[in-house]
Design an enzyme around this catalytic site. Sequence first.
Site, PDB file in Angstrom:
ATOM      1  CB  ILE A  98      48.942  -5.390  43.499  1.00  0.00           C
ATOM      2  CG1 ILE A  98      48.568  -4.382  42.398  1.00  0.00           C
ATOM      3  CG2 ILE A  98      49.482  -4.663  44.709  1.00  0.00           C
ATOM      4  CD1 ILE A  98      47.508  -3.373  42.806  1.00  0.00           C
ATOM      5  CE  LYS A 146      45.384  -4.783  32.376  1.00  0.00           C
ATOM      6  NZ  LYS A 146      44.002  -5.127  32.053  1.00  0.00           N
ATOM      7  CG  ASP A 162      35.484 -13.749  31.314  1.00  0.00           C
ATOM      8  OD1 ASP A 162      34.907 -14.822  31.591  1.00  0.00           O
ATOM      9  OD2 ASP A 162      36.708 -13.583  31.496  1.00  0.00           O
ATOM     10  CG  PHE A 205      49.314  -9.442  26.841  1.00  0.00           C
ATOM     11  CD1 PHE A 205      50.153 -10.021  25.902  1.00  0.00           C
ATOM     12  CD2 PHE A 205      48.027  -9.930  26.970  1.00  0.00           C
ATOM     13  CE1 PHE A 205      49.704 -11.052  25.098  1.00  0.00           C
ATOM     14  CE2 PHE A 205      47.572 -10.961  26.173  1.00  0.00           C
ATOM     15  CZ  PHE A 205      48.423 -11.526  25.227  1.00  0.00           C
ATOM     16  CB  ALA A 206      49.209  -6.083  31.841  1.00  0.00           C
ATOM     17  CE  LYS A 207      56.488  -7.452  36.154  1.00  0.00           C
ATOM     18  NZ  LYS A 207      57.848  -7.066  36.305  1.00  0.00           N
ATOM     19  CB  VAL A 208      48.128  -4.704  38.221  1.00  0.00           C
ATOM     20  CG1 VAL A 208      47.350  -3.599  38.922  1.00  0.00           C
ATOM     21  CG2 VAL A 208      47.382  -5.158  36.969  1.00  0.00           C
ATOM     22  CD  GLU A 230      54.585 -10.455  36.911  1.00  0.00           C
ATOM     23  OE1 GLU A 230      55.500 -10.680  36.131  1.00  0.00           O
ATOM     24  OE2 GLU A 230      54.733 -10.366  38.150  1.00  0.00           O
ATOM     25  N   GLY A 231      50.034 -10.597  34.563  1.00  0.00           N
ATOM     26  CA  GLY A 231      49.423 -11.420  33.524  1.00  0.00           C
ATOM     27  C   GLY A 231      50.388 -11.580  32.365  1.00  0.00           C
TER      28      GLY A 231
END
Length: 298
Positions: free
Chosen positions: A19, A42, A136, A24-27, A21-22
Amino acid sequence: MNGQKIKRRVGKYEVGRTIGEGTFAKVKFARNSETGEPVALKIIDKEKVLKYMQAEQIQREIATMKLIKHPNVVQLYEVMGSKTKIYIILEFVTGGELFHKILNSGRISEKEARRYFQQLINAVDYCHSRGVYHRDLKLENLLLDAFGNLKISDFGLSALSQQVRDDGLLHTTCGTPNYVAPEVLNDGGYDGAAADLWSCGVILFVLLAGYLPFDDTNLLNLYKKISAGEFTCPPWFSFSARKLITRILNPNPVTRITISEIMHDEWFKKEYKLPVFEETKERNTDDIETIFKDCEVC
């Protein structure tokens, strides 16, 4: 074979579609097989975290979220680790980003904006009382649940009160340019609570106006506008909303309105409902250390 796909599992969680994606990570969407509850999983790649020297930041994000249990903050349920991955199990929030709501429908009514702002201020006040500064806060980091309640997410840049230096201030310049407080840009140290509050003021302005108070394609010009507190409220703002925003977007952090003063403001108090929730006990952070111990040998 009966043609049924075998579901991938992480602990007691059945893993589904991606759902988010970054770097370092996928969610991924997942479901607790014991309770049937949907969660967001995550998955962080340890090798990438080490390569980009982000271990400390991710440890801080997890430690921060463990300190906070508030109805308007995305809840962290548990953390697990394998040799190559870190798994963070989070509350699954279904309503999308507040950013998309504004993007699709433009400004919202003062009544609706006030409700979101009340929930935001309440959650931020709670975070500050636990020694956590988000740093942030922006529309993209505010999610909505199925009932239209606001949930603060993404504590990746947050600071804990332990990071405050001897002068009582934080010194890392971070955040998203349009939402960042002037004192954060000025590089002389800043108070985390006052800086978070400025970002809340920017959020309130966007909710009511449908656009940012400080905007410029040239970053230097943008910073000049922010430092001068140079913005104009559109004519449809009510007098009391305009007055409150002007007190929040005060470039001087010393004379800027505080959260407790906001809570006594007439515009803010209208139809205000205090959230009812169970206070969290001090949560153990030993498991974070354990998860990152393997990192040296990954």
